[in-house]
Design a protein around this motif. Structure first.
Motif, PDB file in Angstrom:
ATOM      1  N   ALA A  12      -1.764   8.274   4.795  1.00 35.07           N
ATOM      2  CA  ALA A  12      -1.259   8.143   3.428  1.00 35.07           C
ATOM      3  C   ALA A  12      -0.267   9.247   3.095  1.00 35.07           C
ATOM      4  CB  ALA A  12      -2.426   8.159   2.443  1.00 35.07           C
ATOM      5  N   ALA A  13      -0.536  10.474   3.551  1.00 34.86           N
ATOM      6  CA  ALA A  13       0.375  11.589   3.279  1.00 34.86           C
ATOM      7  C   ALA A  13       1.700  11.405   4.017  1.00 34.86           C
ATOM      8  CB  ALA A  13      -0.281  12.908   3.676  1.00 34.86           C
ATOM      9  N   LEU A  14       1.654  10.932   5.249  1.00 34.72           N
ATOM     10  CA  LEU A  14       2.892  10.715   6.006  1.00 34.72           C
ATOM     11  C   LEU A  14       3.724   9.590   5.402  1.00 34.72           C
ATOM     12  CD1 LEU A  14       1.529  11.067   9.660  1.00 34.72           C
ATOM     13  CD2 LEU A  14       3.003  12.674   8.441  1.00 34.72           C
ATOM     14  N   LYS A  15       3.079   8.555   4.896  1.00 35.40           N
ATOM     15  CA  LYS A  15       3.815   7.459   4.255  1.00 35.40           C
ATOM     16  C   LYS A  15       4.473   7.910   2.959  1.00 35.40           C
ATOM     17  CE  LYS A  15       0.991   3.773   6.257  1.00 35.40           C
ATOM     18  NZ  LYS A  15       0.013   2.683   6.006  1.00 35.40           N
ATOM     19  N   GLN A  16       3.940   8.961   2.342  1.00 34.99           N
ATOM     20  CA  GLN A  16       4.547   9.515   1.132  1.00 34.99           C
ATOM     21  C   GLN A  16       5.592  10.588   1.452  1.00 34.99           C
ATOM     22  OE1 GLN A  16       1.309  10.919  -1.300  1.00 34.99           O
ATOM     23  NE2 GLN A  16       0.442   8.878  -1.582  1.00 34.99           N
ATOM     24  N   LYS A  17       6.015  10.656   2.735  1.00 38.29           N
ATOM     25  CA  LYS A  17       7.057  11.591   3.193  1.00 38.29           C
ATOM     26  C   LYS A  17       6.621  13.047   3.061  1.00 38.29           C
ATOM     27  CE  LYS A  17       9.604   7.950   3.776  1.00 38.29           C
ATOM     28  NZ  LYS A  17       9.826   7.394   5.142  1.00 38.29           N
ATOM     29  N   GLU A  18       5.317  13.301   3.166  1.00 41.51           N
ATOM     30  CA  GLU A  18       4.824  14.666   3.142  1.00 41.51           C
ATOM     31  C   GLU A  18       4.871  15.257   4.553  1.00 41.51           C
ATOM     32  OE1 GLU A  18       4.091  16.372   0.569  1.00 41.51           O
ATOM     33  OE2 GLU A  18       3.747  14.910  -1.031  1.00 41.51           O
ATOM     34  N   ASP A  19       5.009  16.576   4.627  1.00 38.35           N
ATOM     35  CA  ASP A  19       4.949  17.286   5.897  1.00 38.35           C
ATOM     36  C   ASP A  19       3.481  17.631   6.174  1.00 38.35           C
ATOM     37  OD1 ASP A  19       7.726  17.235   6.166  1.00 38.35           O
ATOM     38  OD2 ASP A  19       7.944  19.046   4.950  1.00 38.35           O
ATOM     39  N   VAL A  20       2.946  17.065   7.265  1.00 36.90           N
ATOM     40  CA  VAL A  20       1.524  17.197   7.573  1.00 36.90           C
ATOM     41  C   VAL A  20       1.356  17.982   8.869  1.00 36.90           C
ATOM     42  CG1 VAL A  20      -0.641  15.974   7.987  1.00 36.90           C
ATOM     43  CG2 VAL A  20       1.057  14.997   6.427  1.00 36.90           C
ATOM     44  N   HIS A  21       0.492  18.999   8.820  1.00 35.00           N
ATOM     45  CA  HIS A  21       0.114  19.773   9.999  1.00 35.00           C
ATOM     46  C   HIS A  21      -1.377  19.602  10.227  1.00 35.00           C
ATOM     47  CE1 HIS A  21       3.708  22.491  10.781  1.00 35.00           C
ATOM     48  NE2 HIS A  21       4.072  21.791   9.721  1.00 35.00           N
ATOM     49  N   VAL A  22      -1.752  19.320  11.463  1.00 32.31           N
ATOM     50  CA  VAL A  22      -3.154  19.109  11.825  1.00 32.31           C
ATOM     51  C   VAL A  22      -3.578  20.204  12.794  1.00 32.31           C
ATOM     52  CG1 VAL A  22      -4.844  17.557  12.849  1.00 32.31           C
ATOM     53  CG2 VAL A  22      -2.961  16.624  11.489  1.00 32.31           C
ATOM     54  N   VAL A  23      -4.618  20.959  12.409  1.00 31.94           N
ATOM     55  CA  VAL A  23      -5.248  21.925  13.304  1.00 31.94           C
ATOM     56  C   VAL A  23      -6.527  21.266  13.799  1.00 31.94           C
ATOM     57  CG1 VAL A  23      -6.286  24.207  13.524  1.00 31.94           C
ATOM     58  CG2 VAL A  23      -4.259  23.888  12.080  1.00 31.94           C
ATOM     59  N   ALA A  24      -6.552  20.872  15.074  1.00 33.39           N
ATOM     60  CA  ALA A  24      -7.642  20.045  15.595  1.00 33.39           C
ATOM     61  C   ALA A  24      -8.406  20.795  16.672  1.00 33.39           C
ATOM     62  CB  ALA A  24      -7.094  18.737  16.159  1.00 33.39           C
ATOM     63  N   PHE A  25      -9.726  20.843  16.504  1.00 34.15           N
ATOM     64  CA  PHE A  25     -10.624  21.408  17.505  1.00 34.15           C
ATOM     65  C   PHE A  25     -11.536  20.348  18.112  1.00 34.15           C
ATOM     66  CE2 PHE A  25      -9.750  24.921  14.538  1.00 34.15           C
ATOM     67  CZ  PHE A  25      -9.281  25.880  15.419  1.00 34.15           C
ATOM     68  N   ASP A  26     -11.777  19.261  17.396  1.00 33.86           N
ATOM     69  CA  ASP A  26     -12.765  18.269  17.844  1.00 33.86           C
ATOM     70  C   ASP A  26     -12.156  17.164  18.698  1.00 33.86           C
ATOM     71  OD1 ASP A  26     -14.577  19.710  16.456  1.00 33.86           O
ATOM     72  OD2 ASP A  26     -15.089  18.179  14.987  1.00 33.86           O
ATOM     73  N   VAL A  27     -10.883  16.826  18.494  1.00 36.23           N
ATOM     74  CA  VAL A  27     -10.294  15.668  19.171  1.00 36.23           C
ATOM     75  C   VAL A  27      -8.952  16.051  19.792  1.00 36.23           C
ATOM     76  CG1 VAL A  27     -11.411  13.964  17.697  1.00 36.23           C
ATOM     77  CG2 VAL A  27      -9.192  14.894  17.025  1.00 36.23           C
ATOM     78  N   ARG A  28      -8.512  15.203  20.700  1.00 35.65           N
ATOM     79  CA  ARG A  28      -7.194  15.361  21.306  1.00 35.65           C
ATOM     80  C   ARG A  28      -6.127  14.768  20.394  1.00 35.65           C
ATOM     81  NH1 ARG A  28      -7.797  12.136  26.680  1.00 35.65           N
ATOM     82  NH2 ARG A  28      -8.513  10.666  25.076  1.00 35.65           N
ATOM     83  N   GLU A  29      -4.898  15.086  20.691  1.00 36.90           N
ATOM     84  CA  GLU A  29      -3.792  14.569  19.889  1.00 36.90           C
ATOM     85  C   GLU A  29      -3.697  13.056  20.011  1.00 36.90           C
ATOM     86  OE1 GLU A  29       1.018  15.360  19.233  1.00 36.90           O
ATOM     87  OE2 GLU A  29      -0.074  16.347  20.870  1.00 36.90           O
ATOM     88  N   GLU A  30      -3.948  12.513  21.212  1.00 38.66           N
ATOM     89  CA  GLU A  30      -3.852  11.058  21.406  1.00 38.66           C
ATOM     90  C   GLU A  30      -4.886  10.326  20.557  1.00 38.66           C
ATOM     91  OE1 GLU A  30      -4.180  13.263  23.757  1.00 38.66           O
ATOM     92  OE2 GLU A  30      -2.210  13.289  24.740  1.00 38.66           O
ATOM     93  N   ASP A  31      -6.076  10.911  20.397  1.00 40.39           N
ATOM     94  CA  ASP A  31      -7.111  10.265  19.592  1.00 40.39           C
ATOM     95  C   ASP A  31      -6.731  10.239  18.117  1.00 40.39           C
ATOM     96  OD1 ASP A  31      -8.591   9.979  21.913  1.00 40.39           O
ATOM     97  OD2 ASP A  31      -9.620  11.895  21.637  1.00 40.39           O
ATOM     98  N   LEU A  32      -6.044  11.257  17.663  1.00 40.98           N
ATOM     99  CA  LEU A  32      -5.642  11.314  16.261  1.00 40.98           C
ATOM    100  C   LEU A  32      -4.526  10.334  15.962  1.00 40.98           C
ATOM    101  CD1 LEU A  32      -6.302  12.962  13.647  1.00 40.98           C
ATOM    102  CD2 LEU A  32      -4.323  14.369  14.212  1.00 40.98           C
ATOM    103  N   HIS A  33      -3.742   9.978  16.965  1.00 42.12           N
ATOM    104  CA  HIS A  33      -2.598   9.076  16.760  1.00 42.12           C
ATOM    105  C   HIS A  33      -3.012   7.615  16.662  1.00 42.12           C
ATOM    106  CE1 HIS A  33       0.489  12.119  18.593  1.00 42.12           C
ATOM    107  NE2 HIS A  33       0.005  12.494  17.417  1.00 42.12           N
TER     108      HIS A  33
END
Length: 296
Positions: free
Chosen positions: A35-56
């Motif tokens: 939802a934040a990306l669709k509103q043209k917001e700049d989003v940063h994710v600090v992830a410890f539990d999952v890989r980047e591919e899982d978040l995508h």
């Protein structure tokens, strides 16, 4: 209320998604990111539990290109020579420096997946202080974090939720057909509102509310109707009849003066004297200590 929280991440807002082993909240976290990306917001994710591919998974390809992922999953403890991001770097100064490297023109939305991993290596007080500094730093517009509440003590969870402007607790619905979200939102004036809703998440990570299981205004009325009268089964009467109430109102109390008695007492009578005191030069009266002349 859940949709309002997802669509309206206000400046300085902090949303915590609470889940447990019985119901995961990661997909709802991905809905916040989408939802934040669709509103043209700049989003940063600090992830410890999952890989980047899982978040995508489920994100639009155009949204993935604008998503900044900071990998704390590959080497969270820094065992290799050049770890991407470690849990020991979870400080306000290191995160601010990490966000400034992206050279965004406006404050970003910071997503933390998850706070539970951070709490395993930092005291709760340190984590709370870091989150407060991130909210006031200017680089971060708002934050969304996932918290596995069943892994921590109730006091730790309560301290983190006290910092949040909104807390969404997820639980499994009836027969697993949907998920129940209990949303607690705190406004800037301090007013707290709660609401329970049943929702599902579609393949494109859109949240669809199916039903509202509880309305704050109706719950109070239902509780009042179900209350039991404590004086119903007594052998004596605690209430007054209408005639007894009328007699009570007409009763004159002994310590209450009527208007006639007040007038009679205050009216000057002939032959009454008056005391006049004129202090002489030897009188030494201290306004700050009236009892200065007493030998105490």
């Amino acid at each position: 209320m859940l949709l309002d929280v997802i669509q309206g991440l206000e400046t300085g807002g902090f949303v915590i998604i609470q889940d447990s082993v019985h119901c995961s909240g990661r997909q709802l976290l991905q809905s916040f990111v989408s939802a934040a990306l669709k509103q043209k917001e700049d989003v940063h994710v600090v992830a410890f539990d999952v890989r980047e591919e899982d978040l995508h998974v489920g994100l639009d390809s155009t949204c993935i290109q604008r998503l900044c992922f900071h990998d704390g999953h590959t080497d969270p403890l820094g065992w290799t020579e050049c770890p991407p991001f470690t849990v020991h770097q979870f400080t306000s100064s290191d995160i601010h420096a990490l966000l400034r490297q992206s050279q965004h023109e406006k404050p970003v939305i910071l997503v933390i997946d998850s706070l539970s991993w951070v709490l395993r290596h930092h005291p709760p007080a340190v984590v709370c202080q870091c989150l407060q500094e991130l909210r006031r730093g200017g680089t971060v517009r708002s934050m969304v974090a996932l918290l596995h509440s069943d892994l921590h003590q109730q006091g730790t969870v309560g301290s983190l939720c006290h910092l949040a402007t909104a807390v969404v607790s997820v639980a499994p619905g009836v027969r697993g057909q949907h998920t129940v979200a209990k949303t607690t939102k705190r406004s800037k004036s301090g007013k707290v509102t709660q609401e329970e809703e049943c929702f599902i998440i579609t393949q494109d990570l859109t949240v669809a509310v199916q039903a509202q299981t509880h309305h704050p205004g109706h719950r109070h009325a239902e509780q009042e109707e179900s209350q039991v009268d404590p004086a119903a089964q007594l052998t004596f009467n605690l209430r007054l009849s209408e005639a007894e109430k009328e007699a009570k109102d007409k009763l004159s109390l002994p310590f209450v003066f009527s208007q006639e008695k007040k007038t009679a007492l205050l009216q000057p009578r002939p032959g009454t004297g008056q005391i006049i005191y004129e202090p002489d030069a030897n009188d030494d009266f201290d306004q700050e200590d009236p009892d200065d002349d007493l030998d105490v």
